[in-house]
Every structure is written in C-alpha cells, then in structure tokens.
Write an enzyme that holds these catalytic residues in place. Structure first.
Site, PDB file in Angstrom:
ATOM      1  N   LYS A 122       0.920  -1.181   0.112  1.00  0.00           N
ATOM      2  CA  LYS A 122      -0.089   0.073   0.186  1.00  0.00           C
ATOM      3  C   LYS A 122       0.891   1.437  -0.146  1.00  0.00           C
ATOM      4  O   LYS A 122       0.428   2.425  -0.286  1.00  0.00           O
ATOM      5  CB  LYS A 122      -1.015  -0.076   1.282  1.00  0.00           C
ATOM      6  CG  LYS A 122      -1.807  -1.108   1.345  1.00  0.00           C
ATOM      7  CD  LYS A 122      -3.264  -1.149   0.663  1.00  0.00           C
ATOM      8  CE  LYS A 122      -4.274  -2.009   0.772  1.00  0.00           C
ATOM      9  NZ  LYS A 122      -3.795  -3.620   0.372  1.00  0.00           N
TER      10      LYS A 122
HETATM   11  C1  LIG Z   1      -4.115  -4.692  -0.150  1.00  0.00           C
HETATM   12  C2  LIG Z   1      -3.079  -6.039  -0.397  1.00  0.00           C
HETATM   13  C3  LIG Z   1      -3.350  -6.904  -1.245  1.00  0.00           C
HETATM   14  C4  LIG Z   1      -4.305  -6.711  -2.218  1.00  0.00           C
HETATM   15  O1  LIG Z   1      -4.279  -5.662  -3.284  1.00  0.00           O
HETATM   16  P1  LIG Z   1      -5.472  -5.470  -3.914  1.00  0.00           P
HETATM   17  O2  LIG Z   1      -5.003  -4.121  -4.910  1.00  0.00           O
HETATM   18  O3  LIG Z   1      -6.597  -4.790  -3.106  1.00  0.00           O
HETATM   19  O4  LIG Z   1      -5.810  -6.377  -5.014  1.00  0.00           O
HETATM   20  C5  LIG Z   1      -2.526  -8.048  -1.209  1.00  0.00           C
HETATM   21  N1  LIG Z   1      -1.538  -8.140  -0.576  1.00  0.00           N
HETATM   22  C6  LIG Z   1      -1.412  -7.139   0.666  1.00  0.00           C
HETATM   23  C7  LIG Z   1      -0.167  -7.493   1.650  1.00  0.00           C
HETATM   24  C8  LIG Z   1      -2.128  -5.871   0.673  1.00  0.00           C
HETATM   25  O5  LIG Z   1      -1.708  -4.970   1.658  1.00  0.00           O
END
Ligand SMILES: *Cc1c(COP(=O)(O)O)cnc(C)c1O
Length: 494
Positions: free
Chosen positions: A114
C-alpha cells in the site's frame, strides 16, 4: 486528458485528473477512468531502463496526469520514493528460482505494498487542492482494521493542507498494528481507539461523512472531509509504474530481452494492483497472462471461470487478511474498459440489489483472453512459503505465498515458457508468526517475539519499519466511546 465515470462514460461530465483525485468517487457512484490509455512508444523501455524509479514514475504518471507538470511529478516521486523511505529500492525485482521472479513492493515505511501508492497519492492530492482552487484543509478520515490505517498515516503525515485522523477498534487489531499506529509521528495526525469492533468504527466514519451538519460545521472552520479510499485514481495510477519499472529491470539484468513476453501473477483483494498491471499491458508492455491469485475467498477465481460474480458466500478469515475480500471494487474498472459504461452500470446495479451479476459472452471472452484465476488453500500457501525458503532461500509473506502457489500451478497447467513475475505485497516480517509456523511447523506464542524468532532462525534482516517497534514512544493512547466520534472529529479540525 479527461476522466469519466465508469457508470456514465462520455455521457457524464468530464473532470481533470486533479478533480478526479480530489473527488475520489464520481457523482453517480462510479469510479473515474481516463478517456484513453496512452501507449508506450518504441524505445521507451530502453530509455526508461536507464532511469531511477522517481524519474520512471514522473514520466509514466505524466502520461495520465496531464494537468500536472513533469517537474511537479518528479518532485513528488523523489520525496515519496526517497532512499530513506524505501530502504533497498522502491520496487526491486529478485530471482526466486527457475522461471520465477519476485517484484518486491514492500520496502516502504509500513513494509507492505500500500505504501507504493499511499506515499505519493497524498502529495498528488495536496497539489490537486491548489489546482482546483480549494482553500480549505482536507481532513482524511479512516476507519481501519489494521494495515491501511498505518499506511495512510505514514503517507499523509506532514503533507501540506491535509490532516489525517484514524479510528481503529480497541480490541480488533494486532498488538504490532496497535503499536505501529500509537507511535505514529507527524504534526497533522491523530489516532483514536474505539470501544467496539471494526464495524463500529466503520459505521461511525460513514455516519460522519453523511452528516450535513458536521460538513457545515467543518466548513466554518475551513475544513472538509475526504477519504483515502483504494478506488481513488490517485492510488491506482502510481501502481502502473512498477509493472513497467519491473520489466525494465528484468531487461537490464539480462533475465529477459526487450520484447520478450512475461506472465504476471498478483495476490488480489480489491483488484487494484492487478488492474494496474492490466493498464500497463494495454499501454503495450509485453505481458502475456495476468494470473489473478486468491485465497479461499475465491470469488474472483469463480468469476474468471464462469463469467458470474457472486458475493453471496461464506467469508473466510485467512492468514492473508488483506485478500479476505468479497467485493473487489476495482473490477468495475475492468468491466468498463472491456465493455463500456452501460454493461458496467447494469452489473453494478445487480451487485447492489442481488449480490451477483453475469457479464455478457463477449465481455467474458475478452477478459479470458488476458486473465486467468487461481486460488490457494491455507495448506498450499504454507507449503509454498516453506518450499521457496528451503529450495531457494527466498523468504516470502503469506500473501506472496498465495501468489507463488498459484503461479506454480499456472506454470504447470499452461506449460508456458515465459518468465513469471510474482508480485510480492508484504514483508515476511509483517506476518512473522504465520510465516514462522509455515516453515517450522510451530506457532510462536507472541506476534512481537515471532519477528525476532524468524530473523534468528532464517538469519535474514527484519524490515526496517518493524525493528525496535516495542521501544518507540507511544503518542496516542486515547480510547473513546463510539458515540463521541463526531466530537473528536470536530475538535481535531480546529
Ligand atoms: C491490499 C493488499 C493486497 C490486495 O491488493 P488489491 O489491490 O486490493 O488487490 C494484497 N496483499 C497485501 C499485503 C495487501 O496489503
């Protein structure tokens, strides 16, 4: 370049990128999409290969955010992806073993992917306020069950004309997560625990967003509310960059020759990350298949098999919690890109009323041309973490474990000769207890102790944001009744 809503297309009114970023969601409830997808030009990959990550980001973002200057984007990217925030590089590619490579998106300040978007998006928003003549301060309100709250706090801290306030359930986040938020630095941040569960926090925030009286009150104080939602275009656009950057790095390292097709496997929740990969492919990046990896919340696997999206099913709590999602909001952007706004509006209305929809035959074919789905059980994920550690000395977290396990099955079943890029979304240390148990078949009793145990046993370095976390000064200890959230928001806005 103009932006349009996925539910009205060009029948709706166009907005600039800055407006789309400031507004978040379109007025009709749809998501913003650019009116066209720019193409990579001959020689772009060779040229970008010679640049560092911020320069790559400025150039690629510039193709989408045409109301931002190159210098603005470069300044923001250099701050966001600076070596003191992303220790070890912004998005390095490592060879796992065989045909498998890992795109590591977790070298940022919260050790999860993120950060790739949330480090730059607040800066883009701050500029958007100026570009749209907004003089008020934006207050970002977040209800979090853990990870997003911390990543948002790190991203928005000390960004001009913005404040951020995060609410989390007192007993609904892990000890590590609580410590991460309670020790948050920054002059414009506030963190508050709620007596209650995540739903109480979420409902409280939604209530405040919908309250006209509060909006007026805030307005008098020169403030307005905004969200850090993952469907904001300002969070999606920065994710396109690392797919192109990864391809450049694979060319530079000699893993592939320029023009070679690679397949990409993405651990998916809200469909944002993998959709950014799809945009990179549409821009002309030589990606063959996009493998959509899920855990046992496998609503997307079923969709990619049948063309029917059906969220009416049991919800499972897994060791890859960021993928425990039954409504993948950004899938709406794929429907729009493939099928246009009419079919998108129909499907989203049906999702709303019935919790399911089926796409047309032509849409399904077009999606199947590019995507394939797969999912991993908890046992398969644990086995993938163990085998990559034992066979290759590569340590991966639980989300990456889901993806690697799916990528291996995809490789066998398809017989592809392409190199496969597995997108790695969190440091193993963020989920140290589950990773430790996957490898050593023994569960550490304490999540904080698991971090050191994993480091000692594997002789690998702890991700910097998680080092000494127990020793930092606690700044935020307040616990409030959920009925007092309004008051706390107004107080913070003063
Ligand atoms: C948010 C997240 C995901 C999923 O990503 P999306 O963009 O929502 O598909 C996968 N792995 C981690 C560690 C995340 O924080």
């Amino acid at each position: 370049m103009n932006y349009f809503s996925t539910r009205s297309g060009k029948n709706g009114s166009p907005v600039t990128a800055a407006q789309a970023i400031k507004q978040g969601l379109a007025d009709d409830g749809g998501l913003f999409m650019p009116e066209g997808i720019p193409s990579l030009q001959d020689g772009d990959i060779e040229r970008l290969s010679k640049l560092d990550y911020p320069h790559r980001a400025a150039e690629i973002l510039g193709k989408f955010l045409t109301d931002y200057t190159y210098d603005e984007l470069l300044e923001d990217a250099e701050t966001a992806y600076s070596p003191d925030r992303f220790v070890g590089g912004a998005a390095p590619v490592r060879h796992i073993g065989g045909n498998f490579y890992s795109l590591e998106l977790w070298h940022g300040p919260t050790a999860a992917f993120k950060d790739m978007a949330l480090q730059i998006m607040p800066r883009l928003l701050s500029r958007a306020l100026k570009k749209t003549g907004e003089e008020r301060t934006a207050t970002i309100l977040v209800a979090t069950s853990g990870d997003t709250g911390k990543a948002a706090l790190e991203g928005y801290r000390d960004v001009e004309q913005i404040k951020i306030q995060v609410f989390y359930p007192q007993n609904g986040v892990s000890r590590v997560q609580k410590l991460q938020m309670a020790t948050q630095l920054g002059e414009n941040v506030d963190v508050c625990a709620i007596e209650g569960n995540f739903d109480d926090a979420q409902t409280g925030v939604k209530r405040i967003f919908a309250d006209k009286q509060i909006a007026e009150n805030l307005n008098e104080r020169g403030c307005f509310l905004s969200s850090a939602n993952s469907i904001n275009w300002g969070r999606l656009a920065p994710q396109i960059v690392y797919y192109i950057s990864a391809y450049c790095d694979m060319v530079s390292s000699g893993a592939i020759s320029c023009g070679d097709v690679i397949d990409v496997c993405v651990p998916t929740g809200n469909f944002g990350n993998i959709f950014a990969g799809y945009i990179a492919r549409r821009m002309g990046l030589p990606i063959g298949r996009l493998v959509c990896a899920s855990n046992c919340n496998n609503v997307l696997t079923d969709f990619l098999e049948s063309g029917k999206y059906d969220r009416n099913r049991a919800f499972h709590t897994t060791m890859s919690p960021s993928m425990d999602i039954l409504i993948s909001s950004n899938l709406e952007r794929l429907l729009y890109t493939v099928a246009g706004h009419e079919e998108t509006a129909r499907c989203m209305a049906e999702l709303n009323t019935k919790g399911e929809y089926t796409v047309s035959g032509a849409t399904f074919e077009a999606i199947k041309d590019v995507f394939c789905g797969g999912y991993s059980t908890e046992e398969q994920t644990a086995a993938a973490i163990k085998s990559t550690w034992e066979n290759y000395g590569y340590l991966m977290d639980t989300h990456t474990g889901v993806a690697y396990s799916c990528a291996e099955r995809y490789s066998k079943e398809s017989g592809t000769q392409n190199k496969i890029l597995v997108v790695s979304t969190a440091s193993a240390y963020k989920f140290a207890a589950d990773v430790y148990e996957s490898i050593y078949d023994e569960k550490p009793e304490d999540a904080l102790a698991a971090v050191d145990m994993l480091s000692d046993k594997t002789n690998t370095e702890i991700a910097y944001p998680l080092r000494d976390i127990g020793k930092r000064a606690v700044r935020f200890e307040r616990v409030i009744d959920k009925c007092d959230m309004e008051k706390v928001v107004l107080d913070f806005a003063k």
